[in-house]
Scaffold this active site. Structure first.
Site, short mmCIF file in Angstrom:
data_model
loop_
_atom_site.label_atom_id
_atom_site.label_comp_id
_atom_site.label_asym_id
_atom_site.label_seq_id
_atom_site.Cartn_x
_atom_site.Cartn_y
_atom_site.Cartn_z
CG HIS A 85 23.66 4.52 17.61
ND1 HIS A 85 23.99 5.72 18.19
CD2 HIS A 85 22.39 4.66 17.15
CE1 HIS A 85 22.97 6.55 18.09
NE2 HIS A 85 21.98 5.93 17.47
CD GLU A 144 28.71 4.72 16.08
OE1 GLU A 144 28.85 5.77 15.43
OE2 GLU A 144 27.60 4.20 16.29
CB CYS A 153 20.13 0.10 28.98
SG CYS A 153 21.15 1.47 29.55
#
Length: 136
Positions: free
Chosen positions: A68, A70, A97
């Site tokens: 993503h 962000e 992760c």
């Protein structure tokens, strides 16, 4: 927000282009866009897993090659501290992760217990992250 929208134009996602800008004390310190982790092929090259499997938007977010916007913006700042590091973890990382590990500059992952996430293993291998199981 205009700069976040501009960052989104660099996205390699076939379904939704997202951009992010990280600001501290009214200064831009990082930008991010959604797309495949560093050193990994983009969906434009290998196709979209979510489209291929008809996964509805907002569900099973872990089934995606892309990280993503962000997360990428935050990771870029931390990358300079983590670049070249080894991550020790009790379980094999999930695909979410794995994307952060790759974009954070980690070069080696040592884990104790396996976790069945084929996409994670594929992404780490593609990015050249060394993976080792701790057998002690």
């Amino acid at each position: 927000m205009r700069m976040a929208r501009e960052a989104a134009t660099m996205s390699t996602c076939l379904r939704r282009q997202v951009g992010a800008v990280l600001v501290l004390d009214n200064r831009i310190i990082s930008t991010g866009r959604n797309g495949a982790p560093s050193k990994c092929k983009h969906c434009a090259e290998v196709g979209c897993i979510r489209q291929q499997r008809n996964i509805p938007s907002g569900t099973q977010r872990e089934l995606c090659r892309g990280a993503h916007a962000e997360a990428n913006a935050v990771t870029q700042v931390g990358r300079w501290m983590a670049k070249g590091s080894t991550l020790y973890c009790t379980n094999f990382p999930c695909s979410g992760c794995a994307k952060t590990i790759i974009n954070g500059g980690v070069v080696r992952v040592v884990y104790s217990e396996d976790y069945n996430d084929g996409l994670s293993k594929e992404l780490l291998a593609e990015a050249g992250v060394e993976v080792e199981q701790w057998l002690k």
